[in-house]
Design an enzyme around this catalytic site. Structure first.
Site, PDB file in Angstrom:
ATOM      1  N   SER A 143       0.858  -1.182   0.000  1.00  0.00           N
ATOM      2  CA  SER A 143       0.000   0.000   0.000  1.00  0.00           C
ATOM      3  C   SER A 143       0.890   1.225   0.000  1.00  0.00           C
ATOM      4  O   SER A 143       1.943   1.231   0.639  1.00  0.00           O
ATOM      5  CB  SER A 143      -0.894   0.045   1.246  1.00  0.00           C
ATOM      6  OG  SER A 143      -1.997  -0.818   1.113  1.00  0.00           O
TER       7      SER A 143
ATOM      8  N   GLU B 263      -1.003  18.993  -5.336  1.00  0.00           N
ATOM      9  CA  GLU B 263      -2.333  19.067  -5.955  1.00  0.00           C
ATOM     10  C   GLU B 263      -3.277  18.009  -5.399  1.00  0.00           C
ATOM     11  O   GLU B 263      -4.362  17.817  -5.929  1.00  0.00           O
ATOM     12  CB  GLU B 263      -2.198  18.891  -7.470  1.00  0.00           C
ATOM     13  CG  GLU B 263      -1.319  19.932  -8.152  1.00  0.00           C
ATOM     14  CD  GLU B 263       0.174  19.602  -8.097  1.00  0.00           C
ATOM     15  OE1 GLU B 263       0.512  18.515  -7.568  1.00  0.00           O
ATOM     16  OE2 GLU B 263       0.983  20.421  -8.545  1.00  0.00           O
ATOM     17  N   SER B 264      -2.938  17.271  -4.370  1.00  0.00           N
ATOM     18  CA  SER B 264      -3.764  16.313  -3.622  1.00  0.00           C
ATOM     19  C   SER B 264      -3.020  14.990  -3.401  1.00  0.00           C
ATOM     20  O   SER B 264      -2.079  14.974  -2.634  1.00  0.00           O
ATOM     21  CB  SER B 264      -5.162  16.126  -4.201  1.00  0.00           C
ATOM     22  OG  SER B 264      -5.902  17.352  -4.060  1.00  0.00           O
TER      23      SER B 264
ATOM     24  N   HIS C  64      -2.946   0.324  -3.932  1.00  0.00           N
ATOM     25  CA  HIS C  64      -3.030  -0.879  -3.104  1.00  0.00           C
ATOM     26  C   HIS C  64      -2.922  -2.061  -4.060  1.00  0.00           C
ATOM     27  O   HIS C  64      -3.667  -2.111  -5.050  1.00  0.00           O
ATOM     28  CB  HIS C  64      -4.345  -0.942  -2.337  1.00  0.00           C
ATOM     29  CG  HIS C  64      -4.571   0.255  -1.472  1.00  0.00           C
ATOM     30  ND1 HIS C  64      -3.872   0.477  -0.308  1.00  0.00           N
ATOM     31  CD2 HIS C  64      -5.385   1.324  -1.619  1.00  0.00           C
ATOM     32  CE1 HIS C  64      -4.271   1.627   0.220  1.00  0.00           C
ATOM     33  NE2 HIS C  64      -5.188   2.159  -0.552  1.00  0.00           N
TER      34      HIS C  64
ATOM     35  N   CYS D 175      -6.239  18.731  -7.871  1.00  0.00           N
ATOM     36  CA  CYS D 175      -6.949  19.986  -8.062  1.00  0.00           C
ATOM     37  C   CYS D 175      -6.156  20.788  -9.091  1.00  0.00           C
ATOM     38  O   CYS D 175      -4.974  20.556  -9.295  1.00  0.00           O
ATOM     39  CB  CYS D 175      -7.120  20.739  -6.748  1.00  0.00           C
ATOM     40  SG  CYS D 175      -5.603  21.076  -5.874  1.00  0.00           S
TER      41      CYS D 175
END
Lengths: 139, 139
Positions: free
Chosen positions: A55, A62-63, A68, A83
């Protein structure tokens, strides 16, 4: 109606298990996809599970990118949440599909934060890039 | 057809800006929601942007929680990605809605890794819990 974020849901199927179970390969592939997309990396973190599976998340200015893996099924679940309008999601998908040698993929894009405001009132956090540069130079 | 993961897309609207711009409040709220859901925390990471906004991810043994906030719009985008059947997503939603004082929310649940296999052949990484316990006791 414009939204604050774009969220790519990416499913990779029929990947070689060894690639999905190698934390080095997984982390390098995610970081490469971040770069190819034009995003700015702030902090990556990856974790290997026993007996198998990885994981990981990369926080970007930008986020985020996340992954996974289920090596036993040749499957990986990826998310690219951004974003702003400058991130090249297609470049990220091409890079990830290639690095994980996926024989088939599924994609879906969600609009996040679809506000009932005129487009010109929606800001996309351009200031975040400045902060990210500071974070990188400081780390 | 059973899937490997469940992915909750959660939109919180009309939250007080101060709560969304406080990294301590954001991190504590996410960690509390992880606990309420019954998930096992492996590694949290939060980042505050200038002049406002917080991004954060909590890697859990069952996948991840993530949040991105836009205090200027009173909006937060949350994701809860889990594998296994033991995570109580409703408990997480109740906790998050309460802690961020959201006046309205939107929810969507996606099935991730929907494989064309009989249900009894789908494993949900129960071993991940053992690994997570080791990681916590070691850290």
């Amino acid at each position: 109606m414009k939204s604050l974020g774009r969220h790519l849901i990416l499913e990779l199927f029929d990947c070689p298990s060894a690639l999905l179970d190698d934390p080095e390969h997984v982390s390098q592939s995610i970081i490469k996809a971040v770069e190819r997309s034009g995003a700015t990396l702030i902090k990556p973190f990856f974790h290997q599970f026993a007996p198998q599976g990885v994981s990981g998340v990369a926080i970007i200015s930008e986020s985020h990118f996340s992954i996974h893996t289920w090596p036993e099924y040749g499957y990986a679940a990826l998310d690219v949440f951004t974003c702003g309008d400058v991130i090249d999601m297609d470049a990220a998908v091409t890079s990830l599909k290639q690095d994980f040698q996926a024989l088939s993929i599924q994609k879906m894009i969600l609009s996040r934060g679809a506000l009932d405001l005129p487009d010109e009132m929606i800001q996309h956090k351009p200031y975040a890039l400045e902060e990210a540069k500071l974070a990188r130079s400081g780390g």
